[in-house]
Enzyme design. Structure first.
Site, PDB file in Angstrom:
ATOM      1  N   ARG A   1     -35.531 -31.438 -32.716  1.00 50.20           N
ATOM      2  CA  ARG A   1     -34.219 -31.504 -32.060  1.00 50.20           C
ATOM      3  C   ARG A   1     -34.053 -30.443 -30.969  1.00 50.20           C
ATOM      4  O   ARG A   1     -33.034 -30.402 -30.290  1.00 50.20           O
ATOM      5  CB  ARG A   1     -33.100 -31.342 -33.081  1.00 50.20           C
TER       6      ARG A   1
ATOM      7  N   TYR B   1     -21.349 -32.173 -39.591  1.00 45.89           N
ATOM      8  CA  TYR B   1     -20.544 -32.730 -38.513  1.00 45.89           C
ATOM      9  C   TYR B   1     -19.038 -32.638 -38.743  1.00 45.89           C
ATOM     10  O   TYR B   1     -18.267 -32.976 -37.853  1.00 45.89           O
ATOM     11  CB  TYR B   1     -20.942 -34.195 -38.279  1.00 45.89           C
TER      12      TYR B   1
ATOM     13  N   HIS C   1     -23.128 -31.505 -27.969  1.00 51.13           N
ATOM     14  CA  HIS C   1     -23.671 -31.700 -29.318  1.00 51.13           C
ATOM     15  C   HIS C   1     -22.772 -30.967 -30.300  1.00 51.13           C
ATOM     16  O   HIS C   1     -22.459 -29.788 -30.094  1.00 51.13           O
ATOM     17  CB  HIS C   1     -25.103 -31.179 -29.429  1.00 51.13           C
ATOM     18  N   ILE C   2     -22.364 -31.652 -31.346  1.00 54.02           N
ATOM     19  CA  ILE C   2     -21.469 -31.070 -32.343  1.00 54.02           C
ATOM     20  C   ILE C   2     -22.145 -29.918 -33.072  1.00 54.02           C
ATOM     21  O   ILE C   2     -21.536 -28.879 -33.302  1.00 54.02           O
ATOM     22  CB  ILE C   2     -20.983 -32.160 -33.318  1.00 54.02           C
ATOM     23  N   THR C   3     -23.409 -30.104 -33.443  1.00 58.42           N
ATOM     24  CA  THR C   3     -24.146 -29.050 -34.142  1.00 58.42           C
ATOM     25  C   THR C   3     -24.982 -28.256 -33.140  1.00 58.42           C
ATOM     26  O   THR C   3     -25.207 -28.690 -32.013  1.00 58.42           O
ATOM     27  CB  THR C   3     -25.086 -29.635 -35.215  1.00 58.42           C
TER      28      THR C   3
ATOM     29  N   ASP D   1     -32.994 -41.067 -16.839  1.00 57.48           N
ATOM     30  CA  ASP D   1     -33.102 -41.734 -15.543  1.00 57.48           C
ATOM     31  C   ASP D   1     -31.795 -42.411 -15.139  1.00 57.48           C
ATOM     32  O   ASP D   1     -31.427 -42.408 -13.961  1.00 57.48           O
ATOM     33  CB  ASP D   1     -34.237 -42.753 -15.560  1.00 57.48           C
TER      34      ASP D   1
ATOM     35  N   HIS E   1     -33.401 -36.485 -27.641  1.00 58.38           N
ATOM     36  CA  HIS E   1     -34.762 -35.999 -27.853  1.00 58.38           C
ATOM     37  C   HIS E   1     -35.825 -37.057 -27.572  1.00 58.38           C
ATOM     38  O   HIS E   1     -37.015 -36.778 -27.724  1.00 58.38           O
ATOM     39  CB  HIS E   1     -34.903 -35.512 -29.297  1.00 58.38           C
TER      40      HIS E   1
ATOM     41  N   ASN F   1     -22.374 -37.259 -25.579  1.00 57.12           N
ATOM     42  CA  ASN F   1     -23.075 -36.798 -26.769  1.00 57.12           C
ATOM     43  C   ASN F   1     -24.100 -37.890 -27.049  1.00 57.12           C
ATOM     44  O   ASN F   1     -23.772 -38.921 -27.627  1.00 57.12           O
ATOM     45  CB  ASN F   1     -22.137 -36.612 -27.950  1.00 57.12           C
TER      46      ASN F   1
END
EC number: 4.2.1.10
Length: 147
Positions: free
Chosen positions: A111, A23, A100-102, A87, A80, A74
């Protein structure tokens, strides 16, 4: 003034210290400050929110109705697992960008699935914290109507 809501989910308060090999060293405070400056440069008001609790995030999304133009989220691990988050985002009818950072698709198989991606206006993965900048730029140039 147009407005963005930047939401960070579980464990993102640990940015800068949690698994820096994945990260990076940038803290959540750094991300929020950079995002605020960038949004201001586009003439956009930015609100930020972080919680480790799914219900609090859902409540914040609900409260955005009527005054937020775009949500940048994020969702962390909730990506997941959370039908409730999906909703909530669909229910408020506010366009959102998933960040998402990664690169979640290059990580563990659990994931690889997102409950949000098929409803997102855009998805940014694997860009590090630059993904937040790219999301703000995209929102400013393509999603927010200038009055």
């Amino acid at each position: 003034m147009p407005s963005l809501l930047l939401i960070n989910g579980p464990n993102l308060n640990l940015l800068g210290t949690r698994e820096p090999h994945l990260y990076g060293a940038t803290t959540l405070r750094d991300v929020e400050e950079m995002s605020r400056v960038q949004a201001n440069n586009y003439g956009i008001d930015l609100e930020t929110f972080q919680s480790n609790h799914e219900g609090h995030i859902i409540d914040r999304i609900h409260s955005a109705r009527g005054h937020i133009d775009v949500i940048i989220i994020n969702p962390g691990a909730l990506t997941h697992t959370s039908v409730g988050l999906r909703d909530a985002l669909v229910g408020v009818s506010i366009p959102f960008i998933e960040v998402h950072i990664t690169n979640v698709h290059a990580r563990e198989p659990f994931r690889h699935h997102s409950y949000l991606s098929d409803k997102a206006s855009a998805i940014l993965v694997g860009l590090g914290t630059y993904g937040y900048e790219a999301a703000i730029q995209h929102a400013a140039k393509n999603m927010i109507r200038k009055n």
